[in-house]
Scaffold this motif. Structure first.
Motif, PDB file in Angstrom:
ATOM      1  N   PRO A  23       0.789  -1.313   0.072  1.00 24.50           N
ATOM      2  CA  PRO A  23      -0.024  -0.028   0.039  1.00 24.50           C
ATOM      3  C   PRO A  23       0.813   1.193   0.043  1.00 24.50           C
ATOM      4  N   GLU A  24       0.336   2.106  -0.784  1.00 23.05           N
ATOM      5  CA  GLU A  24       1.147   3.395  -0.788  1.00 23.05           C
ATOM      6  C   GLU A  24       0.534   4.549  -0.119  1.00 23.05           C
ATOM      7  N   GLY A  25       0.976   5.035   1.158  1.00 24.03           N
ATOM      8  CA  GLY A  25       0.468   5.805   2.020  1.00 24.03           C
ATOM      9  C   GLY A  25      -0.754   5.282   2.656  1.00 24.03           C
ATOM     10  N   SER A  26      -1.823   5.993   2.833  1.00 20.70           N
ATOM     11  CA  SER A  26      -2.945   5.475   3.455  1.00 20.70           C
ATOM     12  C   SER A  26      -4.021   4.844   2.570  1.00 20.70           C
ATOM     13  N   GLU A  27      -3.707   4.937   1.203  1.00 24.07           N
ATOM     14  CA  GLU A  27      -4.483   4.563   0.389  1.00 24.07           C
ATOM     15  C   GLU A  27      -6.009   4.676   0.409  1.00 24.07           C
ATOM     16  N   PRO A  28      -6.207   6.119   0.159  1.00 21.50           N
ATOM     17  CA  PRO A  28      -7.537   6.487   0.150  1.00 21.50           C
ATOM     18  C   PRO A  28      -8.489   5.989  -0.996  1.00 21.50           C
ATOM     19  N   GLU A  29      -7.818   5.731  -2.175  1.00 22.16           N
ATOM     20  CA  GLU A  29      -8.649   5.052  -3.005  1.00 22.16           C
ATOM     21  C   GLU A  29      -9.105   3.674  -2.738  1.00 22.16           C
ATOM     22  N   ALA A  30      -8.457   3.094  -2.128  1.00 22.17           N
ATOM     23  CA  ALA A  30      -8.683   1.505  -1.597  1.00 22.17           C
ATOM     24  C   ALA A  30      -9.797   1.584  -0.740  1.00 22.17           C
ATOM     25  N   ALA A  31      -9.754   2.574   0.216  1.00 19.42           N
ATOM     26  CA  ALA A  31     -10.740   2.903   1.268  1.00 19.42           C
ATOM     27  C   ALA A  31     -12.005   3.090   0.488  1.00 19.42           C
ATOM     28  N   GLU A  32     -11.861   3.977  -0.553  1.00 17.74           N
ATOM     29  CA  GLU A  32     -13.128   4.382  -1.224  1.00 17.74           C
ATOM     30  C   GLU A  32     -13.736   3.162  -1.856  1.00 17.74           C
ATOM     31  N   VAL A  33     -12.845   2.323  -2.282  1.00 22.63           N
ATOM     32  CA  VAL A  33     -13.648   1.094  -3.009  1.00 22.63           C
ATOM     33  C   VAL A  33     -14.306   0.146  -2.084  1.00 22.63           C
ATOM     34  N   LEU A  34     -13.436   0.153  -1.056  1.00 20.84           N
ATOM     35  CA  LEU A  34     -13.991  -0.650  -0.027  1.00 20.84           C
ATOM     36  C   LEU A  34     -15.176  -0.407   0.641  1.00 20.84           C
ATOM     37  N   SER A  35     -15.182   1.044   0.787  1.00 21.31           N
ATOM     38  CA  SER A  35     -16.737   1.344   1.226  1.00 21.31           C
ATOM     39  C   SER A  35     -17.570   1.096   0.304  1.00 21.31           C
ATOM     40  N   PHE A  36     -17.479   1.435  -1.003  1.00 16.94           N
ATOM     41  CA  PHE A  36     -18.493   1.020  -1.889  1.00 16.94           C
ATOM     42  C   PHE A  36     -18.888  -0.486  -1.909  1.00 16.94           C
ATOM     43  N   LEU A  37     -17.842  -1.255  -2.041  1.00 15.32           N
ATOM     44  CA  LEU A  37     -18.264  -2.581  -1.788  1.00 15.32           C
ATOM     45  C   LEU A  37     -18.868  -3.163  -0.654  1.00 15.32           C
ATOM     46  N   ALA A  38     -18.419  -2.386   0.617  1.00 12.17           N
ATOM     47  CA  ALA A  38     -19.014  -2.963   1.789  1.00 12.17           C
ATOM     48  C   ALA A  38     -20.731  -2.507   1.897  1.00 12.17           C
ATOM     49  N   ALA A  39     -20.832  -1.241   1.301  1.00 11.45           N
ATOM     50  CA  ALA A  39     -22.225  -0.818   1.295  1.00 11.45           C
ATOM     51  C   ALA A  39     -22.919  -1.477   0.240  1.00 11.45           C
ATOM     52  N   HIS A  40     -22.441  -2.077  -0.893  1.00  8.77           N
ATOM     53  CA  HIS A  40     -23.226  -2.982  -1.862  1.00  8.77           C
ATOM     54  C   HIS A  40     -23.550  -4.234  -1.037  1.00  8.77           C
ATOM     55  N   ALA A  41     -22.499  -4.823  -0.540  1.00 10.24           N
ATOM     56  CA  ALA A  41     -22.690  -5.961   0.122  1.00 10.24           C
ATOM     57  C   ALA A  41     -23.778  -5.932   1.092  1.00 10.24           C
ATOM     58  N   GLU A  42     -23.842  -4.879   1.911  1.00  7.83           N
ATOM     59  CA  GLU A  42     -24.812  -4.717   2.995  1.00  7.83           C
ATOM     60  C   GLU A  42     -26.325  -4.702   2.281  1.00  7.83           C
ATOM     61  N   LYS A  43     -26.225  -3.927   1.209  1.00  7.25           N
ATOM     62  CA  LYS A  43     -27.639  -3.760   0.617  1.00  7.25           C
ATOM     63  C   LYS A  43     -28.048  -5.115  -0.222  1.00  7.25           C
ATOM     64  N   HIS A  44     -27.152  -5.783  -0.724  1.00  7.59           N
ATOM     65  CA  HIS A  44     -27.675  -6.951  -1.622  1.00  7.59           C
ATOM     66  C   HIS A  44     -26.713  -8.212  -1.349  1.00  7.59           C
ATOM     67  N   GLY A  45     -26.143  -8.194  -0.053  1.00  9.36           N
ATOM     68  CA  GLY A  45     -25.697  -9.608   0.322  1.00  9.36           C
ATOM     69  C   GLY A  45     -24.171  -9.840  -0.133  1.00  9.36           C
ATOM     70  N   ALA A  46     -23.483 -10.780   0.255  1.00  6.69           N
ATOM     71  CA  ALA A  46     -22.089 -10.907   0.188  1.00  6.69           C
ATOM     72  C   ALA A  46     -21.825 -11.054  -1.446  1.00  6.69           C
ATOM     73  N   GLU A  47     -22.515 -11.999  -1.978  1.00  6.08           N
ATOM     74  CA  GLU A  47     -22.456 -11.985  -3.581  1.00  6.08           C
ATOM     75  C   GLU A  47     -23.095 -11.056  -4.493  1.00  6.08           C
ATOM     76  N   PRO A  48     -22.381 -10.422  -5.425  1.00  4.20           N
ATOM     77  CA  PRO A  48     -22.991  -9.256  -6.128  1.00  4.20           C
ATOM     78  C   PRO A  48     -24.168  -9.837  -6.744  1.00  4.20           C
ATOM     79  N   VAL A  49     -25.249  -9.106  -6.933  1.00  6.13           N
ATOM     80  CA  VAL A  49     -26.534  -9.259  -7.523  1.00  6.13           C
ATOM     81  C   VAL A  49     -26.563  -8.516  -8.751  1.00  6.13           C
ATOM     82  N   ARG A  50     -25.751  -7.377  -8.693  1.00 10.46           N
ATOM     83  CA  ARG A  50     -25.851  -6.552  -9.740  1.00 10.46           C
ATOM     84  C   ARG A  50     -24.598  -6.693 -10.503  1.00 10.46           C
ATOM     85  N   ARG A  51     -24.545  -6.326 -11.652  1.00  6.78           N
ATOM     86  CA  ARG A  51     -23.103  -6.514 -12.334  1.00  6.78           C
ATOM     87  C   ARG A  51     -22.210  -5.521 -11.947  1.00  6.78           C
TER      88      ARG A  51
END
Length: 173
Positions: A12-40
């Protein structure tokens, strides 16, 4: 584009804000739709209409990589070739397991030992199968005899004997 099929570690380069942003998106999606992706989930290029859907395995790998990078951990990607047991190799080659063990012990097939178990790389088994097929086709071609109605039967029998002798000598040596 061809990525080298070697082990590579991403730090990781520094604090990796982009990775945290992607992780936040994926976590919100998983919370809303379950662990496996429902959408594409799409990988998008720079041009209009340049996109491809991510398969489930790529999505799960991406999720694991992003979680690790966001936590400040390094990630190592290490491609591995599938390994087979001697029974799986035997099934693939159409021979018995003891035959595969003999081929390993004689050096015809490469295998790794893990305790008292042998593991064979899928690529090695497939390469052996292709070499064996090539030898079989060459032997068939070498033993082929053209027959005409005008040929002398005694001469044809002698040519067949010679072909059988050549095939037997090839198998022995």
């Amino acid at each position: 584009m061809s990525a080298d099929m070697v082990t590579h570690t991403y730090v990781p380069e520094g604090s990796e804000p982009e990775a945290a942003e992607v992780l936040s998106f994926l976590a919100a999606h998983a919370e809303k739709h379950g662990a496996e992706p429902v959408r594409r989930f799409l990988l998008v290029g720079s041009g209009e209409g340049e996109q491809i859907e991510l398969p489930g395995t790529v999505y799960r790998a991406l999720l694991q990589v992003v979680e690790a990078l966001a936590a400040g951990k390094a990630v190592t990607v290490s491609p591995t070739e599938p390994q087979l047991t001697t029974q799986q190799a035997a099934d693939l080659l159409g021979v018995s397991r003891p035959t595969v063990v003999r081929m390993v012990e004689s050096g015809e097939l490469a295998a790794e030992r893990n305790g008292n178990r042998r593991r064979l790389l899928l690529g090695d088994v497939l390469a052996y199968r292709e070499r064996r097929r090539a030898r079989q086709y060459a032997m068939l071609e070498a033993t082929a005899v053209d027959l005409d109605d005008e040929d002398d039967p005694a001469e044809m029998i002698e040519r067949l004997r010679e072909a059988r002798s050549a095939a037997a000598a090839y198998r022995r040596g």
